[in-house]
Design a protein around this motif. Structure first.
Motif, short mmCIF file in Angstrom:
data_model
loop_
_atom_site.label_atom_id
_atom_site.label_comp_id
_atom_site.label_asym_id
_atom_site.label_seq_id
_atom_site.Cartn_x
_atom_site.Cartn_y
_atom_site.Cartn_z
N THR A 46 13.95 27.73 71.70
CA THR A 46 13.87 28.33 70.37
C THR A 46 12.44 28.42 69.86
O THR A 46 12.21 28.69 68.68
CB THR A 46 14.74 27.55 69.37
N GLY A 47 11.48 28.16 70.75
CA GLY A 47 10.07 28.32 70.37
C GLY A 47 9.41 27.07 69.84
O GLY A 47 8.40 27.16 69.13
N ALA A 48 9.91 25.90 70.21
CA ALA A 48 9.36 24.64 69.68
C ALA A 48 7.87 24.50 69.98
O ALA A 48 7.13 23.93 69.18
CB ALA A 48 10.12 23.45 70.27
N TYR A 49 7.44 25.03 71.13
CA TYR A 49 6.03 24.97 71.48
C TYR A 49 5.32 26.31 71.26
O TYR A 49 4.19 26.35 70.78
CB TYR A 49 5.86 24.52 72.94
N SER A 50 5.97 27.41 71.62
CA SER A 50 5.30 28.70 71.53
C SER A 50 5.01 29.11 70.08
O SER A 50 3.95 29.69 69.80
CB SER A 50 6.11 29.79 72.24
N VAL A 51 5.91 28.80 69.17
CA VAL A 51 5.70 29.21 67.77
C VAL A 51 4.49 28.49 67.16
O VAL A 51 3.59 29.15 66.60
CB VAL A 51 6.98 29.01 66.94
N PRO A 52 4.40 27.16 67.20
CA PRO A 52 3.20 26.53 66.62
C PRO A 52 1.90 26.93 67.31
O PRO A 52 0.86 27.07 66.65
CB PRO A 52 3.48 25.02 66.75
N LEU A 53 1.95 27.14 68.64
CA LEU A 53 0.73 27.56 69.33
C LEU A 53 0.32 28.97 68.91
O LEU A 53 -0.87 29.26 68.74
CB LEU A 53 0.94 27.48 70.84
N ALA A 54 1.30 29.85 68.72
CA ALA A 54 0.99 31.20 68.21
C ALA A 54 0.40 31.12 66.80
O ALA A 54 -0.54 31.83 66.46
CB ALA A 54 2.24 32.07 68.22
N ASN A 55 0.97 30.23 66.00
CA ASN A 55 0.47 30.07 64.63
C ASN A 55 -0.95 29.52 64.59
O ASN A 55 -1.67 29.69 63.60
CB ASN A 55 1.40 29.16 63.82
N GLU A 56 -1.37 28.86 65.66
CA GLU A 56 -2.74 28.36 65.76
C GLU A 56 -3.71 29.47 66.17
O GLU A 56 -4.93 29.27 66.13
CB GLU A 56 -2.83 27.23 66.78
#
Length: 263
Positions: A59-69
């Protein structure tokens, strides 16, 4: 619908990583993701120049925060339900439905880093594990990093067989070999590894290990005790874990292992 799809239609991975034992795993994993992103950053102008692919993104636990960075994120997820939840988060992630064994939509040498945090849990043959790792290697640039998560054998044996008192049932059903290595099948959903099994994959594909760590250490064994700690005590546990997660005498005993490889 496959067994995996039925499982993840009900399983809340975001909630797991927000639990205290899951948070230990998340914080530790992100620490090491950032260590190697910082290495890549030395050779580029900005975070947006760094291309990361999250294979089995959930569900994007890692990809979402990294994209937000500010990193350039691509996510591949097998389960439609998870993919929908990821997209609903509204992050700047290019998200596709796909299989870790076939990443043909992506060209060779395309990404600076690949995260392979879920697929190896659900691949039951050595051949399929090699395919998934080979595909990750193919699409990562020379000198790029591949971070691979595995679920470990001893955690399964200690918790399910002994702690939950399924040992005699497991023996009767032939679920262990003579050395208590778990023999899994697709109906079990998960496959379990030992360090020597991981080493064999890397050796066959010519991948160089940078580090191997235990992202959760003892956390999964002591869930109820972690939950009983005060915030101050829990923060001290996090510090303790981060100071010991590279210790070779602990790796393999935790619930998960994170293998950090370089192409």
């Amino acid at each position: 619908m496959t067994e995996i799809e039925m499982h993840y239609n009900k399983f809340n991975e975001d909630k797991r990583l927000l639990s205290r034992h899951g948070h230990v795993e998340f914080v530790t994993t992100m620490k090491y993701v950032h260590i190697y992103l910082d290495e890549i950053l030395k050779g580029v102008t900005s975070k947006s120049d760094i291309k990361i692919i999250d294979i089995g993104a959930g569900t994007g636990a890692y990809s979402v925060p990294l994209a937000n960075e500010g990193y350039d994120l691509t996510a591949v997820e097998l389960v439609k339900h998870n993919l929908g939840l990821l997209k609903a988060k509204g992050a700047n992630v290019k998200a596709y439905q796909g299989n870790a064994l076939k990443l043909k939509r992506f060209e060779d040498n395309s990404f600076d880093m690949a995260l392979l945090f879920g697929p190896m849990y659900h691949l039951f043959s050595k051949e399929d594990k090699l395919k998934a790792l080979s595909e990750a290697k193919r699409i990562v640039k020379p000198g790029g990093y591949i971070l691979v998560a595995y679920i470990m054998n001893e955690y399964s044996v200690i918790t399910y067989a002994f702690k939950e008192k399924h040992i005699m049932e497991c023996l009767e059903e032939g679920r262990f070999d003579k050395d208590y290595k778990t023999i899994s099948s697709t109906k079990d959903l998960y496959d379990y590894m030992r360090i020597e099994n991981i080493n064999e994959l890397n050796e066959e594909l010519g991948l160089k290990r940078e580090k191997i760590i235990s992202p959760d250490g003892p956390a999964n064994y002591i869930r109820q005790f972690l939950n009983a700690l005060s915030e101050e005590e829990y923060e001290e546990f996090i510090k303790y874990h981060l100071s010991t997660c590279e210790r070779q005498d602990l790796i393999g005993a935790g619930g998960h292992t994170l293998d950090i490889l370089r192409k």
